[in-house]
Write a protein that holds these residues in place. Structure first.
Motif, mmCIF file in Angstrom:
data_model
loop_
_atom_site.group_PDB
_atom_site.id
_atom_site.type_symbol
_atom_site.label_atom_id
_atom_site.label_comp_id
_atom_site.label_asym_id
_atom_site.label_seq_id
_atom_site.Cartn_x
_atom_site.Cartn_y
_atom_site.Cartn_z
ATOM 1 N N TYR A 57 1.009 -1.214 0.182
ATOM 2 C CA TYR A 57 -0.046 -0.118 0.034
ATOM 3 C C TYR A 57 0.755 1.101 0.115
ATOM 4 N N GLY A 58 2.278 1.229 0.389
ATOM 5 C CA GLY A 58 2.778 2.275 0.312
ATOM 6 C C GLY A 58 3.186 2.763 -0.812
ATOM 7 N N ILE A 59 3.290 1.854 -1.903
ATOM 8 C CA ILE A 59 3.590 2.037 -3.367
ATOM 9 C C ILE A 59 2.173 2.379 -4.063
ATOM 10 N N GLY A 60 1.185 1.594 -3.694
ATOM 11 C CA GLY A 60 -0.325 1.941 -4.405
ATOM 12 C C GLY A 60 -0.679 3.224 -3.883
ATOM 13 N N GLY A 61 -0.472 3.532 -2.709
ATOM 14 C CA GLY A 61 -0.994 4.783 -2.007
ATOM 15 C C GLY A 61 -0.225 6.053 -2.469
ATOM 16 N N ALA A 62 0.916 5.746 -2.936
ATOM 17 C CA ALA A 62 1.948 6.916 -3.385
ATOM 18 C C ALA A 62 1.533 7.115 -4.925
#
Length: 472
Positions: free
Chosen positions: A167-172
């Motif tokens: 989610y750290g990547i998708g949220g970014a």
């Protein structure tokens, strides 16, 4: 000589104060916590609370009429659950509204697409050729001006992980890619939803536009629609029309709703647990974050039913508007800092990662070394719940983050989020997705944690000190 003796005595006294005893928890309290744990496993208060919130209020976007009803609901529920003190604190923020959304492929392969506007997107209708990028890095690498008149499509696929790390990547992508697309000349932005499901339900969530940029309509595609668009793009140029009716509409005021079980010995010192009261508007906000509200309300309620109140006050907070920028958590932290209350904030923890079973535990702060023994003792009482002590991991929950950044100690109760992003911010976030037994295990963990932190002889390192807490 006498003056020297006095000076030495004063120095020794100061040294003794500095070398304070490590924080620990009395054996009697540990035994009471073990009984509390078993009682919580057999209790259905959290389920009833979550059912009530998601049924009687439903979706409750910050600043909406339903948000106001949720505040009234929370006040009444705290009182019904026997909390000694119930009060609210105002939280003001910009108000974003969703009114309608649609998208479609136009031309030879004309067909509808399932999309949802990202929170913060402006209204507007745009049409253009899509340019697909596999991730944010690829979009950043695009030449300046290469997206003039086009719609950027970032097609990053999150993977399932227990800690939700992707989610750290998708949220970014959701928060940063729209601005990057604008800088390249795009007239609109689409992304594969920040999720891990294969259902035809898109995931919403807040986005931001960098200062100085003119925002463009920005939306998320469901995973099957992202797959479809990628296949079409592989065949040749694809034109898409996106029409969004949404946008900012002034400001709104909601409230952090707070319930307390007053401590018997140190009532001004508090252990804080909570979840956030608001939700997105697509589902009924069951896992995000009705469950967190239910878990922590139930934990506080069960502690309040004990024959003897804990030494410190248990404070349960239903935070306002977490979804659009941690407004409730920030307001709570600012109020405590302004009042000089950081030193009496024993520790805080937030449940905001669904209703999966808790598997890990830790505590931390900028000055936590003296509380390692107490943390280990709490972990021992949590162990029968299948929870592992993970002393090198964890961080504060979203709404605890702002007070942790000001020096507050935090607790980390890690939930299994393997399936969390199948439902997160979608129309599928509904009560039927929650396992009542897993919910009860969460209540048992939060009740044990909060009670023992309140009973500890000594603190967990809270102090008024700017710091950078670790991410969960």
């Amino acid at each position: 000589m006498r003056r020297l003796a006095v000076a030495i005595a004063a120095l020794l006294a100061t040294s003794g104060a500095l070398a304070a005893e490590p924080t620990s928890i009395p054996a009697k309290s540990l035994a009471a916590a073990a009984q509390l744990r078993e009682q919580a496993l057999a209790d259905d208060t959290a389920w009833k609370v979550t059912e009530s919130l998601t049924t009687e209020v439903g979706p409750r976007m910050a600043g909406s009429e339903a948000d106001a009803r949720a505040v009234a609901w929370a006040k009444a529920k705290f009182k019904a659950l026997g909390f000694d003190k119930v009060y609210v604190e105002p939280v003001t923020f910009p108000k974003w509204e969703r009114r309608g959304e649609q998208a479609q492929v136009v031309g030879a392969n004309a067909q509808p697409l399932h999309v949802t506007a990202l929170g913060g997107s402006p209204a507007g209708t745009v049409e253009g050729e899509i340019v697909r990028f596999p991730d944010l890095a690829a979009l950043k690498a695009a030449p300046a001006g290469s997206l003039a008149g086009k719609i950027a499509f970032v097609d990053y696929q999150m993977g399932k992980k227990r800690d939700g790390a992707d989610y750290g990547i998708g949220g970014a992508v959701r928060s940063r890619a729209p601005s990057e697309a604008i800088r390249k000349g795009a007239v609109g932005f689409l992304m594969r939803s920040a999720g891990t499901d294969s259902h035809r339900v898109p995931h919403t969530g807040i986005t931001r536009f960098d200062e100085g940029l003119t925002p463009v309509p920005s939306a998320a595609l469901s995973s099957p629609d992202a797959d479809q668009l990628a296949r079409l793009a592989a065949l040749g140029p694809v034109r898409v029309r996106v029409a969004l009716d949404c946008g900012w509409d002034g400001t709104a005021t909601s409230y952090n709703v707070i319930g307390e079980i007053t401590g018997r010995g140190k009532p001004k010192e508090v252990v804080v647990i909570g979840g956030h009261l608001d939700s997105w508007d697509l589902g009924t906000g069951a896992i995000d974050d009705g469950a967190g509200v239910g878990i922590t309300m139930a934990a506080g309620h069960l502690i309040g039913q004990l024959k003897q109140a804990p030494k410190r006050t248990i404070r349960v907070v239903a935070f306002a508007n977490e979804e659009q920028g941690l407004y409730g958590g920030k307001a709570y932290a600012e109020a405590r800092a302004k009042a000089g209350e950081l030193p009496v904030h024993q520790i805080g923890a937030e449940s905001d990662f669904g209703a999966g079973r808790i598997y890990g535990f830790n505590t931390g702060s900028g000055n936590a070394e003296g509380s390692r023994e107490a943390t280990r003792q709490i972990a021992e009482v949590l162990a029968p719940l299948g929870i592992e002590y993970m002393p090198a991991k964890g961080g504060p929950g979203p709404d605890i983050g702002p007070i942790a950044a000001k020096g507050g100690a935090w607790g980390w109760l890690a939930q299994d989020g393997t399936d969390y992003f199948d439902l997160h911010h979608t129309a599928d976030d509904t009560l039927d997705k929650i396992d009542p037994k897993a919910l009860a295990q969460n209540v048992a963990a939060y009740a044990v944690f909060a009670y023992l932190a309140a009973e500890a002889d000594g603190g967990f390192g809270s102090e008024a000190k700017a710091t950078v807490p670790p991410s969960e």
